[in-house]
Design a protein around this motif. Structure first.
Motif, PDB file in Angstrom:
ATOM      1  N   GLN A   1      -5.328   4.593  39.215  1.00  0.00           N
ATOM      2  CA  GLN A   1      -4.809   4.849  37.933  1.00  0.00           C
ATOM      3  C   GLN A   1      -4.341   2.815  38.222  1.00  0.00           C
ATOM      4  N   LEU A   2      -4.613   3.123  36.727  1.00  0.00           N
ATOM      5  CA  LEU A   2      -4.768   1.804  36.399  1.00  0.00           C
ATOM      6  C   LEU A   2      -3.904   0.850  35.572  1.00  0.00           C
ATOM      7  N   GLN A   3      -3.587  -0.211  34.932  1.00  0.00           N
ATOM      8  CA  GLN A   3      -2.066  -0.560  34.924  1.00  0.00           C
ATOM      9  C   GLN A   3      -2.265  -1.845  33.778  1.00  0.00           C
ATOM     10  N   ALA A   4      -2.907  -2.552  32.874  1.00  0.00           N
ATOM     11  CA  ALA A   4      -2.418  -3.387  32.230  1.00  0.00           C
ATOM     12  C   ALA A   4      -1.255  -4.197  31.722  1.00  0.00           C
ATOM     13  N   SER A  19      -3.881  -8.183  32.644  1.00  0.00           N
ATOM     14  CA  SER A  19      -4.459  -8.524  34.331  1.00  0.00           C
ATOM     15  C   SER A  19      -4.665  -6.808  33.933  1.00  0.00           C
ATOM     16  N   CYS A  20      -5.776  -6.143  34.931  1.00  0.00           N
ATOM     17  CA  CYS A  20      -5.764  -4.784  35.078  1.00  0.00           C
ATOM     18  C   CYS A  20      -5.681  -4.600  36.042  1.00  0.00           C
ATOM     19  N   ALA A  21      -4.337  -4.010  36.905  1.00  0.00           N
ATOM     20  CA  ALA A  21      -4.217  -3.726  38.315  1.00  0.00           C
ATOM     21  C   ALA A  21      -4.691  -2.304  39.055  1.00  0.00           C
ATOM     22  N   CYS A  94      -7.812  -1.934  29.267  1.00  0.00           N
ATOM     23  CA  CYS A  94      -8.975  -1.941  30.904  1.00  0.00           C
ATOM     24  C   CYS A  94      -9.229  -0.111  31.730  1.00  0.00           C
ATOM     25  N   ALA A  95     -10.646  -0.055  31.829  1.00  0.00           N
ATOM     26  CA  ALA A  95     -11.380   1.357  32.057  1.00  0.00           C
ATOM     27  C   ALA A  95     -12.606   0.772  33.094  1.00  0.00           C
ATOM     28  N   ALA A  96     -12.401   1.830  34.594  1.00  0.00           N
ATOM     29  CA  ALA A  96     -13.138   1.490  35.386  1.00  0.00           C
ATOM     30  C   ALA A  96     -13.998   3.128  35.979  1.00  0.00           C
ATOM     31  N   ASP A  97     -14.837   3.123  36.346  1.00  0.00           N
ATOM     32  CA  ASP A  97     -15.828   3.848  36.696  1.00  0.00           C
ATOM     33  C   ASP A  97     -16.788   4.033  38.192  1.00  0.00           C
ATOM     34  N   ARG A  98     -16.670   4.261  39.332  1.00  0.00           N
ATOM     35  CA  ARG A  98     -16.840   4.323  40.493  1.00  0.00           C
ATOM     36  C   ARG A  98     -18.886   4.353  39.997  1.00  0.00           C
ATOM     37  N   SER A  99     -19.224   5.657  39.317  1.00  0.00           N
ATOM     38  CA  SER A  99     -20.623   5.689  38.672  1.00  0.00           C
ATOM     39  C   SER A  99     -21.227   5.875  38.025  1.00  0.00           C
ATOM     40  N   LEU A 100     -20.152   5.080  36.973  1.00  0.00           N
ATOM     41  CA  LEU A 100     -21.136   4.163  36.097  1.00  0.00           C
ATOM     42  C   LEU A 100     -22.783   3.340  36.484  1.00  0.00           C
ATOM     43  N   ASP A 112     -14.092   7.139  33.194  1.00  0.00           N
ATOM     44  CA  ASP A 112     -13.460   7.825  33.551  1.00  0.00           C
ATOM     45  C   ASP A 112     -11.748   7.436  33.372  1.00  0.00           C
ATOM     46  N   HIS A 113     -11.503   6.207  33.751  1.00  0.00           N
ATOM     47  CA  HIS A 113     -10.352   6.187  34.391  1.00  0.00           C
ATOM     48  C   HIS A 113      -9.696   4.934  33.881  1.00  0.00           C
ATOM     49  N   TRP A 114      -8.795   4.832  32.590  1.00  0.00           N
ATOM     50  CA  TRP A 114      -8.294   4.435  31.545  1.00  0.00           C
ATOM     51  C   TRP A 114      -6.791   3.561  32.714  1.00  0.00           C
ATOM     52  N   GLY A 115      -5.871   2.565  31.821  1.00  0.00           N
ATOM     53  CA  GLY A 115      -5.393   2.366  31.764  1.00  0.00           C
ATOM     54  C   GLY A 115      -4.085   2.101  30.640  1.00  0.00           C
ATOM     55  N   GLN A 116      -2.730   2.303  29.697  1.00  0.00           N
ATOM     56  CA  GLN A 116      -2.638   2.517  29.454  1.00  0.00           C
ATOM     57  C   GLN A 116      -2.605   1.128  27.540  1.00  0.00           C
ATOM     58  N   GLY A 117      -2.756  -0.190  27.891  1.00  0.00           N
ATOM     59  CA  GLY A 117      -3.162  -0.949  26.501  1.00  0.00           C
ATOM     60  C   GLY A 117      -1.822  -1.724  26.866  1.00  0.00           C
ATOM     61  N   THR A 118      -2.358  -2.862  26.680  1.00  0.00           N
ATOM     62  CA  THR A 118      -1.409  -4.005  25.962  1.00  0.00           C
ATOM     63  C   THR A 118      -1.758  -4.170  25.087  1.00  0.00           C
ATOM     64  N   GLN A 119      -0.890  -4.685  24.136  1.00  0.00           N
ATOM     65  CA  GLN A 119      -0.947  -5.304  22.874  1.00  0.00           C
ATOM     66  C   GLN A 119      -1.381  -6.517  23.395  1.00  0.00           C
ATOM     67  N   VAL A 120      -2.217  -7.599  22.148  1.00  0.00           N
ATOM     68  CA  VAL A 120      -2.094  -9.082  21.872  1.00  0.00           C
ATOM     69  C   VAL A 120      -2.700  -9.391  20.349  1.00  0.00           C
ATOM     70  N   THR A 121      -0.966 -10.100  19.734  1.00  0.00           N
ATOM     71  CA  THR A 121      -0.827 -10.061  18.456  1.00  0.00           C
ATOM     72  C   THR A 121      -1.310 -12.105  18.467  1.00  0.00           C
ATOM     73  N   VAL A 122      -2.478 -12.044  17.395  1.00  0.00           N
ATOM     74  CA  VAL A 122      -3.028 -13.791  17.587  1.00  0.00           C
ATOM     75  C   VAL A 122      -2.461 -13.624  15.611  1.00  0.00           C
ATOM     76  N   SER A 123      -1.246 -14.888  15.421  1.00  0.00           N
ATOM     77  CA  SER A 123      -0.992 -15.864  14.321  1.00  0.00           C
ATOM     78  C   SER A 123      -1.794 -16.971  14.283  1.00  0.00           C
ATOM     79  N   SER A 124      -1.952 -16.727  12.607  1.00  0.00           N
ATOM     80  CA  SER A 124      -2.405 -17.570  12.247  1.00  0.00           C
ATOM     81  C   SER A 124      -1.971 -18.966  11.833  1.00  0.00           C
TER      82      SER A 124
END
Length: 124
Positions: A1-4, A19-21, A94-100, A112-124
């Motif tokens: 399990q991945l946590q971003a 970070s991707c734990a 973030c994503a991970a795979d053992r046999s890639l 095969d394995h994906w984290g839930q995503g984290t929002q990055v917002t860049v203002s101008s």
């Protein structure tokens, strides 16, 4: 399990560190990639790192600005985002795979394995 985590709101030119734990004891056996998806756009490759961390790969759009690294003792992969631009705004996954195989590291469907995503917002 991945946590971003680590996303947020930052001004153009600023920095963030994502970070991707991972849970489990075999994290060092996984290739890890970061992808991002902006509203209305397809998910795109950002960066990837090999199992031991010896090789890294980047999309042309982030080369020289972003740095991927990993600490296998902490089961964590990092993505340092510097010189951020408004066009970097997206949900980062973030994503991970053992046999890639390394020729597939840019393909999101190769992971095969994906984290839930984290929002990055860049203002101008």
């Amino acid at each position: 399990q991945l946590q971003a985590s680590g996303g947020g709101l930052v001004q153009a030119g600023g920095s963030l560190r994502l970070s991707c734990a991972a849970s489990g004891r075999t994290f060092s056996s996984y290739v890890v990639g970061w992808f991002r998806q902006a509203p209305g756009k397809e998910r795109e490759f950002v960066a990837a790192i090999t199992r031991g961390g010896g090789s890294t790969y980047y999309a042309d759009s982030v080369q020289g600005r972003f740095t991927i690294s990993r600490d296998n003792a902490k089961n964590t992969v990092y993505l340092q985002l510097n010189s951020l631009r408004p066009e970097d705004t997206a949900v980062y996954y973030c994503a991970a795979d053992r046999s890639l195989i390394l020729s597939d590291y840019r393909r999101s469907n190769a992971y095969d394995h994906w984290g839930q995503g984290t929002q990055v917002t860049v203002s101008s």
